[in-house]
Structures are given as structure tokens and as C-alpha cells.
Design a protein around this motif. Structure first.
Motif, PDB file in Angstrom:
ATOM      1  N   GLY A   3      14.137 -11.763 -10.020  1.00 23.32           N
ATOM      2  CA  GLY A   3      13.069 -11.236  -9.287  1.00 23.32           C
ATOM      3  C   GLY A   3      12.036 -12.331  -9.132  1.00 23.32           C
ATOM      4  O   GLY A   3      12.200 -13.401  -9.513  1.00 23.32           O
ATOM      5  N   ASP A   4      10.925 -11.840  -8.437  1.00 23.90           N
ATOM      6  CA  ASP A   4      10.028 -13.088  -8.016  1.00 23.90           C
ATOM      7  C   ASP A   4       9.217 -13.692  -8.968  1.00 23.90           C
ATOM      8  O   ASP A   4       8.542 -14.849  -8.923  1.00 23.90           O
ATOM      9  N   PHE A   5       9.283 -13.171 -10.422  1.00 23.28           N
ATOM     10  CA  PHE A   5       8.301 -13.679 -11.358  1.00 23.28           C
ATOM     11  C   PHE A   5       9.025 -14.349 -12.339  1.00 23.28           C
ATOM     12  O   PHE A   5       8.452 -15.027 -13.163  1.00 23.28           O
ATOM     13  N   SER A   6      10.398 -14.349 -12.481  1.00 21.49           N
ATOM     14  CA  SER A   6      11.330 -14.908 -13.295  1.00 21.49           C
ATOM     15  C   SER A   6      10.962 -16.322 -14.031  1.00 21.49           C
ATOM     16  O   SER A   6      11.003 -16.753 -14.896  1.00 21.49           O
ATOM     17  N   GLU A   7      10.691 -17.099 -12.766  1.00 15.46           N
ATOM     18  CA  GLU A   7      10.687 -18.560 -13.246  1.00 15.46           C
ATOM     19  C   GLU A   7       9.218 -18.752 -13.830  1.00 15.46           C
ATOM     20  O   GLU A   7       9.257 -19.749 -14.787  1.00 15.46           O
ATOM     21  N   TYR A   8       8.222 -18.054 -13.747  1.00 14.77           N
ATOM     22  CA  TYR A   8       7.057 -18.407 -14.747  1.00 14.77           C
ATOM     23  C   TYR A   8       7.318 -17.629 -15.797  1.00 14.77           C
ATOM     24  O   TYR A   8       6.860 -18.352 -16.918  1.00 14.77           O
ATOM     25  N   PHE A   9       7.903 -16.812 -16.098  1.00 13.86           N
ATOM     26  CA  PHE A   9       8.094 -16.035 -17.479  1.00 13.86           C
ATOM     27  C   PHE A   9       9.184 -17.065 -18.181  1.00 13.86           C
ATOM     28  O   PHE A   9       8.812 -17.321 -19.466  1.00 13.86           O
ATOM     29  N   GLN A  10      10.085 -17.859 -17.605  1.00 13.59           N
ATOM     30  CA  GLN A  10      11.003 -18.630 -18.258  1.00 13.59           C
ATOM     31  C   GLN A  10      10.082 -19.848 -18.733  1.00 13.59           C
ATOM     32  O   GLN A  10      10.263 -20.500 -20.011  1.00 13.59           O
ATOM     33  N   LYS A  11       9.065 -20.152 -18.122  1.00  9.34           N
ATOM     34  CA  LYS A  11       8.265 -21.475 -18.625  1.00  9.34           C
ATOM     35  C   LYS A  11       7.272 -21.054 -19.856  1.00  9.34           C
ATOM     36  O   LYS A  11       7.192 -21.771 -20.739  1.00  9.34           O
ATOM     37  N   MET A  12       6.811 -19.582 -19.755  1.00  6.84           N
ATOM     38  CA  MET A  12       6.060 -19.251 -20.805  1.00  6.84           C
ATOM     39  C   MET A  12       6.925 -18.957 -22.073  1.00  6.84           C
ATOM     40  O   MET A  12       6.244 -19.199 -23.137  1.00  6.84           O
ATOM     41  N   ILE A  13       7.920 -18.520 -21.829  1.00  5.06           N
ATOM     42  CA  ILE A  13       8.862 -18.103 -23.181  1.00  5.06           C
ATOM     43  C   ILE A  13       9.232 -19.299 -24.217  1.00  5.06           C
ATOM     44  O   ILE A  13       9.068 -19.329 -25.192  1.00  5.06           O
ATOM     45  N   LYS A  14       9.061 -20.448 -23.480  1.00  2.36           N
ATOM     46  CA  LYS A  14       9.147 -21.647 -24.313  1.00  2.36           C
ATOM     47  C   LYS A  14       7.965 -21.801 -25.167  1.00  2.36           C
ATOM     48  O   LYS A  14       8.129 -22.554 -26.231  1.00  2.36           O
ATOM     49  N   TYR A  15       6.937 -21.158 -25.077  1.00  2.93           N
ATOM     50  CA  TYR A  15       5.614 -21.511 -25.949  1.00  2.93           C
ATOM     51  C   TYR A  15       5.340 -19.985 -26.485  1.00  2.93           C
ATOM     52  O   TYR A  15       4.323 -19.607 -26.941  1.00  2.93           O
ATOM     53  N   GLU A  16       6.718 -19.242 -26.778  1.00  2.00           N
ATOM     54  CA  GLU A  16       6.349 -17.835 -27.459  1.00  2.00           C
ATOM     55  C   GLU A  16       5.694 -17.830 -28.573  1.00  2.00           C
ATOM     56  O   GLU A  16       4.846 -16.949 -28.796  1.00  2.00           O
ATOM     57  N   ASN A  17       5.751 -18.696 -29.546  1.00  2.00           N
ATOM     58  CA  ASN A  17       5.291 -18.734 -30.680  1.00  2.00           C
ATOM     59  C   ASN A  17       3.832 -19.332 -31.073  1.00  2.00           C
ATOM     60  O   ASN A  17       3.176 -19.275 -32.095  1.00  2.00           O
ATOM     61  N   PHE A  18       3.425 -19.718 -29.702  1.00  2.00           N
ATOM     62  CA  PHE A  18       1.971 -20.285 -29.903  1.00  2.00           C
ATOM     63  C   PHE A  18       0.783 -19.550 -29.406  1.00  2.00           C
ATOM     64  O   PHE A  18       1.126 -18.652 -28.515  1.00  2.00           O
ATOM     65  N   PRO A  19      -0.346 -19.515 -29.997  1.00  2.00           N
ATOM     66  CA  PRO A  19      -1.624 -18.821 -29.564  1.00  2.00           C
ATOM     67  C   PRO A  19      -2.063 -19.246 -28.235  1.00  2.00           C
ATOM     68  O   PRO A  19      -1.740 -20.302 -27.918  1.00  2.00           O
ATOM     69  N   ALA A  20      -2.573 -18.369 -27.620  1.00  2.00           N
ATOM     70  CA  ALA A  20      -2.884 -18.724 -26.052  1.00  2.00           C
ATOM     71  C   ALA A  20      -4.368 -17.915 -25.540  1.00  2.00           C
ATOM     72  O   ALA A  20      -4.310 -16.822 -26.280  1.00  2.00           O
ATOM     73  N   LEU A  21      -4.872 -18.608 -24.792  1.00  2.00           N
ATOM     74  CA  LEU A  21      -6.005 -18.185 -24.031  1.00  2.00           C
ATOM     75  C   LEU A  21      -5.587 -17.796 -22.562  1.00  2.00           C
ATOM     76  O   LEU A  21      -4.813 -18.670 -22.124  1.00  2.00           O
ATOM     77  N   TYR A  22      -5.813 -16.772 -21.792  1.00  2.00           N
ATOM     78  CA  TYR A  22      -5.465 -16.569 -20.248  1.00  2.00           C
ATOM     79  C   TYR A  22      -6.654 -16.094 -19.621  1.00  2.00           C
ATOM     80  O   TYR A  22      -7.354 -15.477 -20.360  1.00  2.00           O
ATOM     81  N   PHE A  23      -6.489 -16.248 -18.300  1.00  2.00           N
ATOM     82  CA  PHE A  23      -7.362 -15.486 -17.512  1.00  2.00           C
ATOM     83  C   PHE A  23      -7.082 -15.250 -16.066  1.00  2.00           C
ATOM     84  O   PHE A  23      -6.099 -15.939 -15.691  1.00  2.00           O
TER      85      PHE A  23
END
Length: 203
Positions: free
Chosen positions: A67-87
Motif C-alpha cells: 500500500g501507499d505507506f509501506s515505504e515509510y513503515f519499512q524505514k521505521m521498522i529498522k529502528y524498532e527497538n529505539f525510543p522515539a519522539l514524534y509529532f
């Protein structure tokens, strides 16, 4: 136990507590000193086309792989174990009252858990600020409204974003930090939220 003994025990407990606070503060100080020098580990930012939000991602299509968002999710999954801030950022032309009204409607009609509105008086361009100790990509799924647990807490964007009268422009930014600040990421969340004044979510 004699009064003197009780006092000694309390003194010992207070001293232990004092040492704990000192040691914890030292660790936090060292970790945040590293952040002050190096900043965050990595950031990912992208526009979310609300017209491409689709209920198919709830049970038919794996949003992380297709789907349309898979590219972004794959980038984020690489940092699955790291804490994060988001907005989430939005266009300031959208009235805060319209967003709050739509969100209340979702809460009432669909009985989904959406964060409470902030005390911000108007839309200043930031919808929500959040943090995770890990799995930022999973938290994004909750915010989009596609988590299998329908009672999960999130913005549930699929349920109201397309109902905004004017076109809603939505941007998501996530910043990943070293794993040693997992337990203290909430400190940075509060600081960021106070700076950005989001419409939704109390800090």
C-alpha cells in the motif's frame, strides 16, 4: 521496636532514597549531556495523504508491507527497538473547534479512545506530540486507526481526517534516540509538547 531503632530505620531508608535519586539523576544527566552534544540518532519525516487512508489496512492489507505507506513503515521498522519522539503537523487554516468536534463524535459513535484536547486556544500547526519506548511504527498504526485492538489509544485518523471541510494537510515526524534513554523519554516529550502546543493530548 524502640523509638531510637525506628528512627534509625527511617534514616537508613531516607539515605537509601537519597542515594537512589542522586544516582538516577547522574545517569539522566549523563544521557542528556550526550543528547545535548549529538542530538537524536535518526529522524524520518513524511506527508500523509489523508485521501489514501483506507479501512482495508485494518484487516485486508498489511500496511507495513503493502500500500501507499509501506515505504515509510519499512524505514521505521529498522529502528524498532529505539525510543522515539514524534509529532503530527497540520495546516493552521483548519479550525481547532472543527477538529475537536469531529474527534468527540468518533469517541461517542465509534467508542474509540482518542486523546483529550489540549488547553491550546487555537490551531498553531501541531496536532499531537507523543513518545514511545520502542516500536514507533506500531504506535503510528494506532494513530492511523488500524490497530487490531480497537480499544487502543490513538488519534484514529481514518475515522475523521477526511471529514475536515477544507483539505487537511498532514505531516508526521519521528525522532529516534539511543536505547539508554527509554525510561526518560517522557522528559523530552513534555519539553517538546510545551514548545509545540499541540491541539490534542495533555502533557
Amino acid at each position: 521496636m524502640a523509638t531510637t531503632e525506628k528512627q534509625n530505620v527511617k534514616t537508613m531508608e531516607i539515605n537509601q532514597l537519597k542515594d537512589f535519586i542522586k544516582n538516577k539523576s547522574k545517569t539522566i544527566s549523563e544521557n542528556f549531556h550526550n543528547i545535548s552534544k549529538n542530538g537524536f540518532l535518526q529522524s524520518i519525516s513524511f506527508e500523509i495523504d489523508v485521501n489514501k487512508l483506507d479501512s482495508k489496512y485494518l484487516d485486508k492489507v498489511n500496511i507495513t508491507k503493502d500500500g501507499d505507506f509501506s515505504e515509510y513503515f519499512q524505514k521505521m521498522i529498522k529502528y524498532e527497538n529505539f525510543p522515539a519522539l514524534y509529532f503530527f503537523e497540520i495546516n493552521e487554516t483548519v479550525e481547532k473547534e472543527e477538529i475537536v468536534t469531529l474527534i468527540k463524535k468518533v469517541n461517542e459513535e465509534s467508542q474509540l479512545n482518542i486523546p483529550a484536547q489540549n488547553n491550546t486556544l487555537k490551531n498553531q500547526g501541531v496536532l499531537y506530540v507523543g513518545k514511545v519506548k520502542s516500536c514507533a511504527w506500531g504506535r503510528l498504526i494506532q494513530h492511523l486507526g488500524y490497530h487490531k485492538n480497537r480499544k487502543s489509544h490513538g488519534l484514529q485518523l481514518d475515522f475523521w481526517a477526511k471529514e475536515i471541510k477544507s483539505e487537511l494537510k498532514l505531516k508526521y515526524t519521528v525522532m529516534f534516540f539511543e536505547e539508554n534513554i527509554k525510561e526518560d523519554i517522557n522528559i523530552l516529550e513534555r519539553i517538546l509538547a510545551n514548545q509545540l502546543n499541540p491541539i490534542i493530548g495533555k502533557h
